[in-house]
Design a protein around this motif. Structure first.
Motif, PDB file in Angstrom:
ATOM      1  N   ALA A 103       0.548  -0.860   0.146  1.00 22.45           N
ATOM      2  CA  ALA A 103      -0.378   0.188  -0.021  1.00 22.45           C
ATOM      3  C   ALA A 103       0.374   1.324  -0.107  1.00 22.45           C
ATOM      4  CB  ALA A 103      -1.097   0.065   1.086  1.00 22.45           C
ATOM      5  N   ASP A 104       0.175   2.457  -0.733  1.00 23.44           N
ATOM      6  CA  ASP A 104       1.657   3.365  -0.299  1.00 23.44           C
ATOM      7  C   ASP A 104       0.713   4.118   0.739  1.00 23.44           C
ATOM      8  OD1 ASP A 104      -1.249   5.905  -2.000  1.00 23.44           O
ATOM      9  OD2 ASP A 104      -0.890   3.140  -2.468  1.00 23.44           O
ATOM     10  N   PRO A 105       1.595   5.241   0.908  1.00 27.35           N
ATOM     11  CA  PRO A 105       0.932   6.245   2.107  1.00 27.35           C
ATOM     12  C   PRO A 105      -0.373   6.639   2.097  1.00 27.35           C
ATOM     13  CG  PRO A 105       3.289   6.358   1.476  1.00 27.35           C
ATOM     14  CD  PRO A 105       2.684   5.702   0.366  1.00 27.35           C
ATOM     15  N   ASP A 106      -0.505   7.505   0.339  1.00 23.96           N
ATOM     16  CA  ASP A 106      -1.748   8.549   0.225  1.00 23.96           C
ATOM     17  C   ASP A 106      -3.375   7.959   0.631  1.00 23.96           C
ATOM     18  OD1 ASP A 106      -0.430  10.169  -0.007  1.00 23.96           O
ATOM     19  OD2 ASP A 106       0.225  10.902  -2.323  1.00 23.96           O
ATOM     20  N   GLY A 107      -2.570   6.687   0.214  1.00 14.52           N
ATOM     21  CA  GLY A 107      -3.382   4.741  -0.780  1.00 14.52           C
ATOM     22  C   GLY A 107      -4.133   5.218   1.104  1.00 14.52           C
ATOM     23  N   LEU A 108      -3.090   4.962   2.435  1.00 13.39           N
ATOM     24  CA  LEU A 108      -3.159   4.058   3.933  1.00 13.39           C
ATOM     25  C   LEU A 108      -4.044   5.403   4.582  1.00 13.39           C
ATOM     26  CD1 LEU A 108      -0.365   2.164   4.366  1.00 13.39           C
ATOM     27  CD2 LEU A 108      -2.232   1.222   4.234  1.00 13.39           C
ATOM     28  N   SER A 109      -3.847   6.427   3.862  1.00 15.44           N
ATOM     29  CA  SER A 109      -3.957   7.995   5.004  1.00 15.44           C
ATOM     30  C   SER A 109      -6.012   7.920   3.995  1.00 15.44           C
ATOM     31  CB  SER A 109      -3.677   9.195   3.636  1.00 15.44           C
ATOM     32  OG  SER A 109      -2.104   9.071   4.807  1.00 15.44           O
ATOM     33  N   GLY A 110      -5.931   7.987   2.764  1.00 12.93           N
ATOM     34  CA  GLY A 110      -7.394   7.815   2.600  1.00 12.93           C
ATOM     35  C   GLY A 110      -8.442   7.052   2.666  1.00 12.93           C
ATOM     36  N   MET A 111      -8.104   5.551   4.673  1.00 14.18           N
ATOM     37  CA  MET A 111      -8.448   5.049   4.770  1.00 14.18           C
ATOM     38  C   MET A 111      -8.832   5.328   5.635  1.00 14.18           C
ATOM     39  SD  MET A 111      -6.569   1.559   2.934  1.00 14.18           S
ATOM     40  CE  MET A 111      -7.845   0.065   3.605  1.00 14.18           C
ATOM     41  N   CYS A 112      -8.670   6.586   6.302  1.00 14.17           N
ATOM     42  CA  CYS A 112      -8.647   6.246   7.749  1.00 14.17           C
ATOM     43  C   CYS A 112     -10.211   6.484   7.964  1.00 14.17           C
ATOM     44  CB  CYS A 112      -7.958   7.632   8.038  1.00 14.17           C
ATOM     45  SG  CYS A 112      -6.208   7.634   8.250  1.00 14.17           S
ATOM     46  N   ASP A 113     -11.110   7.083   7.336  1.00 15.42           N
ATOM     47  CA  ASP A 113     -11.865   7.573   7.966  1.00 15.42           C
ATOM     48  C   ASP A 113     -13.479   6.956   7.500  1.00 15.42           C
ATOM     49  OD1 ASP A 113     -11.299   9.679   9.556  1.00 15.42           O
ATOM     50  OD2 ASP A 113     -11.996  11.070   7.122  1.00 15.42           O
ATOM     51  N   ALA A 114     -12.913   5.557   6.050  1.00 18.01           N
ATOM     52  CA  ALA A 114     -13.447   3.751   6.006  1.00 18.01           C
ATOM     53  C   ALA A 114     -13.769   2.457   7.092  1.00 18.01           C
ATOM     54  CB  ALA A 114     -13.045   3.428   4.833  1.00 18.01           C
ATOM     55  N   SER A 115     -14.792   2.486   6.900  1.00 16.03           N
ATOM     56  CA  SER A 115     -15.383   1.599   7.820  1.00 16.03           C
ATOM     57  C   SER A 115     -14.281   0.121   7.797  1.00 16.03           C
ATOM     58  CB  SER A 115     -16.520   0.892   7.848  1.00 16.03           C
ATOM     59  OG  SER A 115     -17.019   0.177   6.266  1.00 16.03           O
ATOM     60  N   GLU A 116     -14.546  -1.271   8.140  1.00 18.33           N
ATOM     61  CA  GLU A 116     -13.748  -2.305   8.208  1.00 18.33           C
ATOM     62  C   GLU A 116     -13.860  -2.773   7.160  1.00 18.33           C
ATOM     63  OE1 GLU A 116     -12.105  -6.317  10.840  1.00 18.33           O
ATOM     64  OE2 GLU A 116     -13.729  -4.581  11.336  1.00 18.33           O
ATOM     65  N   ALA A 117     -15.254  -2.183   6.602  1.00 20.11           N
ATOM     66  CA  ALA A 117     -15.662  -3.830   5.196  1.00 20.11           C
ATOM     67  C   ALA A 117     -15.145  -2.601   4.189  1.00 20.11           C
ATOM     68  CB  ALA A 117     -16.743  -3.395   5.236  1.00 20.11           C
ATOM     69  N   ALA A 118     -15.733  -1.440   4.284  1.00 29.70           N
ATOM     70  CA  ALA A 118     -15.311  -0.882   3.387  1.00 29.70           C
ATOM     71  C   ALA A 118     -13.578  -0.779   2.544  1.00 29.70           C
ATOM     72  CB  ALA A 118     -15.267   0.648   2.931  1.00 29.70           C
ATOM     73  N   ALA A 119     -13.035  -0.689   3.945  1.00 28.52           N
ATOM     74  CA  ALA A 119     -11.314  -0.323   3.925  1.00 28.52           C
ATOM     75  C   ALA A 119     -11.039  -2.038   3.485  1.00 28.52           C
ATOM     76  CB  ALA A 119     -11.205  -0.792   5.582  1.00 28.52           C
ATOM     77  N   LEU A 120     -11.529  -2.790   3.792  1.00 28.99           N
ATOM     78  CA  LEU A 120     -11.224  -4.476   3.163  1.00 28.99           C
ATOM     79  C   LEU A 120     -11.264  -4.717   2.043  1.00 28.99           C
ATOM     80  CD1 LEU A 120     -12.119  -6.554   6.413  1.00 28.99           C
ATOM     81  CD2 LEU A 120     -10.111  -5.946   5.279  1.00 28.99           C
TER      82      LEU A 120
END
Length: 232
Positions: A103-120
């Motif tokens: 995973a790239d840093p920007d992509g990980l930062s964009g997952m902070c507010d997502a639910s677990e299911a959406a992030a997975l």
């Protein structure tokens, strides 16, 4: 997998898919590292052989120009050229990088507010893209390192033919044997199949990887470069 938002009931299956994707990615990266190690070894060998040849010829030429001239026949020249081309192929193998490693840093930062299911789901979709990209990189590296190894073998055989020709005046018979040996080795390592595969399957993979998807569904992925940059 992208499309409707996943519900929490999909979390367990998404976790399983992510773990399997991680194992696949790790296996790909290990294979690519192994190819790079082989390419680097072939490169060092070829450079050393060419360096030794030129050193020996320089020393011999200083004492007996006539003897050196008799050894410098077309097969010897072809052998040196094959070693140089093999080194170039090995160097290109090592420099052909840019594989996705995670995973790239920007992509990980964009997952902070997502639910677990959406992030997975986003991770699994991203893994699929990274695996496809690494597959295409593997096609190229495998073909290049095969060509590098064949070049080294062919160069060694050409030098042998040149030495035999210099001392026995036999050329066509040893040259024919050498060519037959290279063709046999190319068949053993399935060179025609590798060329056909990279032509056929790279086109198929390119349809899903070459044009990277935009938006929040897939991360670009962290890339690793050892040489020239590749934006593919």
């Amino acid at each position: 997998m992208s499309g409707d938002s996943p519900d929490e009931g999909n979390v367990e299956s998404l976790r399983i898919a992510r773990e399997e994707a991680q194992r696949t990615l790790n296996s790909q990266l290990s294979t690519l590292d192994d190819i790079d190690a082989k390419a680097l070894s072939v490169f060092r060998l070829n450079v050393a052989v060419v360096g030794v040849l030129f050193s020996v010829l320089s020393v011999a030429g200083a004492s007996d120009v006539t003897a050196v001239g008799s050894v410098l026949n077309p097969p010897v020249g072809a052998g040196v050229a094959l070693f140089v081309l093999s080194a170039a192929a090995a160097g290109l193998t090592y420099a052909t990088a840019g594989q996705r490693v995670g995973a790239d840093p920007d992509g990980l930062s964009g997952m902070c507010d997502a639910s677990e299911a959406a992030a997975l789901e986003r991770l699994v979709d991203s893994y699929a893209d990274w695996i496809r990209h690494n597959q295409r990189t593997n096609f190229r590296k495998a073909l290049l390192v095969t060509l590098a190894i064949l070049g080294t073998v062919a160069g060694t055989l050409a030098l042998s033919v040149g030495v035999v020709a210099a001392f026995t005046d036999l050329l066509y018979l040893p040259a024919g044997v050498a060519v037959a040996a290279v063709i046999l080795l190319a068949a053993v390592v399935n060179l025609p199949s590798q060329i056909a595969r990279i032509t056929r399957e790279s086109d198929a993979v390119a349809g899903t990887v070459a044009v990277e998807r935009t938006g929040d569904s897939v991360m670009a992925g962290q890339r690793a470069f050892r040489g020239r940059e590749s934006e593919e």
